[in-house]
Design a protein around this motif. Sequence first.
Motif, short mmCIF file in Angstrom:
data_model
loop_
_atom_site.label_atom_id
_atom_site.label_comp_id
_atom_site.label_asym_id
_atom_site.label_seq_id
_atom_site.Cartn_x
_atom_site.Cartn_y
_atom_site.Cartn_z
N THR A 105 42.71 29.13 37.58
CA THR A 105 43.92 28.52 38.12
C THR A 105 44.02 27.07 37.63
N GLU A 106 45.23 26.57 37.62
CA GLU A 106 45.45 25.17 37.22
C GLU A 106 45.45 24.26 38.44
N ALA A 107 45.24 24.85 39.62
CA ALA A 107 45.31 24.06 40.86
C ALA A 107 44.35 22.88 40.79
N ALA A 108 44.72 21.79 41.49
CA ALA A 108 43.94 20.55 41.38
C ALA A 108 42.73 20.55 42.30
N ASP A 109 42.79 21.31 43.39
CA ASP A 109 41.65 21.28 44.32
C ASP A 109 41.36 22.69 44.82
N GLU A 110 40.23 22.79 45.56
CA GLU A 110 39.77 24.12 45.99
C GLU A 110 40.79 24.82 46.89
N GLU A 111 41.36 24.05 47.81
CA GLU A 111 42.33 24.65 48.74
C GLU A 111 43.52 25.26 47.98
N ALA A 143 43.53 26.15 44.83
CA ALA A 143 43.06 27.26 43.99
C ALA A 143 42.94 28.54 44.83
N VAL A 144 42.36 28.42 46.02
CA VAL A 144 42.19 29.58 46.88
C VAL A 144 43.57 30.12 47.29
N HIS A 145 44.46 29.22 47.67
CA HIS A 145 45.80 29.63 48.08
C HIS A 145 46.50 30.40 46.94
N GLU A 146 46.41 29.84 45.74
CA GLU A 146 47.08 30.48 44.60
C GLU A 146 46.49 31.88 44.33
N LEU A 147 45.16 31.98 44.34
CA LEU A 147 44.53 33.27 44.01
C LEU A 147 44.83 34.31 45.09
N LEU A 148 44.82 33.90 46.36
CA LEU A 148 45.14 34.87 47.42
C LEU A 148 46.60 35.31 47.30
N GLY A 176 42.35 38.69 32.65
CA GLY A 176 42.92 40.03 32.85
C GLY A 176 42.33 40.70 34.09
N LEU A 177 41.10 40.37 34.40
CA LEU A 177 40.43 41.03 35.51
C LEU A 177 40.79 40.42 36.86
N ILE A 178 41.04 39.12 36.84
CA ILE A 178 41.19 38.43 38.13
C ILE A 178 42.34 39.00 38.96
N ASP A 179 43.43 39.38 38.28
CA ASP A 179 44.58 39.85 39.05
C ASP A 179 44.41 41.29 39.55
N ARG A 180 43.29 41.92 39.19
CA ARG A 180 43.04 43.28 39.69
C ARG A 180 41.90 43.28 40.72
N THR A 181 41.42 42.06 41.05
CA THR A 181 40.22 41.94 41.88
C THR A 181 40.52 42.04 43.38
N ASP A 182 39.69 42.79 44.09
CA ASP A 182 39.80 42.88 45.55
C ASP A 182 38.87 41.88 46.22
N ILE A 183 37.63 41.77 45.73
CA ILE A 183 36.67 40.82 46.29
C ILE A 183 36.19 39.91 45.15
N PHE A 184 36.47 38.62 45.28
CA PHE A 184 36.15 37.67 44.21
C PHE A 184 34.98 36.80 44.67
N LEU A 185 33.94 36.68 43.82
CA LEU A 185 32.70 36.02 44.23
C LEU A 185 32.31 34.89 43.28
N PRO A 186 33.13 33.84 43.17
CA PRO A 186 32.78 32.74 42.25
C PRO A 186 31.70 31.83 42.83
N SER A 187 30.99 31.13 41.95
CA SER A 187 30.07 30.07 42.39
C SER A 187 30.78 28.75 42.16
N GLY A 188 30.65 27.83 43.10
CA GLY A 188 31.15 26.47 42.96
C GLY A 188 32.47 26.37 42.21
N ASN A 189 32.41 25.69 41.04
CA ASN A 189 33.63 25.36 40.31
C ASN A 189 34.21 26.49 39.47
N GLU A 190 33.60 27.66 39.48
CA GLU A 190 34.13 28.77 38.66
C GLU A 190 35.56 29.12 39.01
#
Length: 315
Positions: free
Chosen positions: A203-209, A211-216, A184-198
Amino acid sequence: MTKILTVGEILVEIIAATKGDGFREVQPLTGPYPSGAPAIFVDQIGRLGFEAAIIGRVGEDDFGHLNIARLAADGVDVSGVDVAAGEATGCAFVRYRPDGARSFVYTLDGSATATLALTEAGEALMGSCGHIHIMGTALSVPGMAGIALQAVDRVKARGGTLSFDPNIRAEMLNKPSLQEKLMGLIDRTDIFLPSGNELFHFTEAADEEGAVHELLSRGIGEIVIKRGDKGATYFAPGAHLDVTAHTVEERDPTGAGDCFGGTFVALRLAGEPPETALRYANAAGARAVTEIGPMEGASTRAELERFLEDAEARR
Ligand code: ADP
């Protein structure tokens, strides 16, 4: 500058001074040190000379007073810290196993943190601060989660901003409805600060690229992935920056992510460009690991500048 608010656990940490397989082998213990991820985050911001406040609850005991005194000495607004007579301040015992991994014993569930209730002072902070920072640990304590989410609603409704560090620990994941709150929080976030695999909790994305693309594309403004002694990476629509970690002697990694996050968020809100915020945050994370005690390595701006000048001179 915008005042930064967080809601969350304030505790003390008692640390085994050497690595080993059991507490008997790692005597003596050292501490108590002021701790709690949200407390470290705002303490770092206070040390940098920016405005920050925390809503939390401690017991009326030496551990509680130790925390309040430290936060106040570093310039943090502690008006939202409730001191509960007859309750105990939370405590964490930390031991480093021979491979360097950490083993924690927490007494948070039965502590003052678990009975956090909104005070008038806390309510006033929600009504006046322009930025709210939330950590996943705060969402895993039921009463605290409600207050944290209320703070997000209040700050965002006034056009304020949200930073979010999932700070996911294995013991949190079996708490019911936590996943729902994180999502619920992720879609309201302006600055997201995950560590490594968090990243992959969101996201269900298969790789980091991917995942980042989807979240942005879901509307997060900026993502900074913390990578421990590998440094960090910044992403925003159309932007990608990497920093390598500084070479330092790691004595205690607890708190590095919070010092990194506090520095990054404070500098971005102060109008510094992402490159500068990332460079200072990377230095703050590196300095944090060189001191035993989670809050002991939080840096002033002058300390970060000296550290960066020395690092530059060594290159
Ligand atoms: P978290 O505690 O949230 O998992 P990290 O351990 O990734 O965060 O640390 C945050 C940041 O601190 C890293 O991205 C890096 O910039 C810095 N850092 C952490 N550990 C070290 C280390 N051993 N040496 C140098 N810098 C470090």
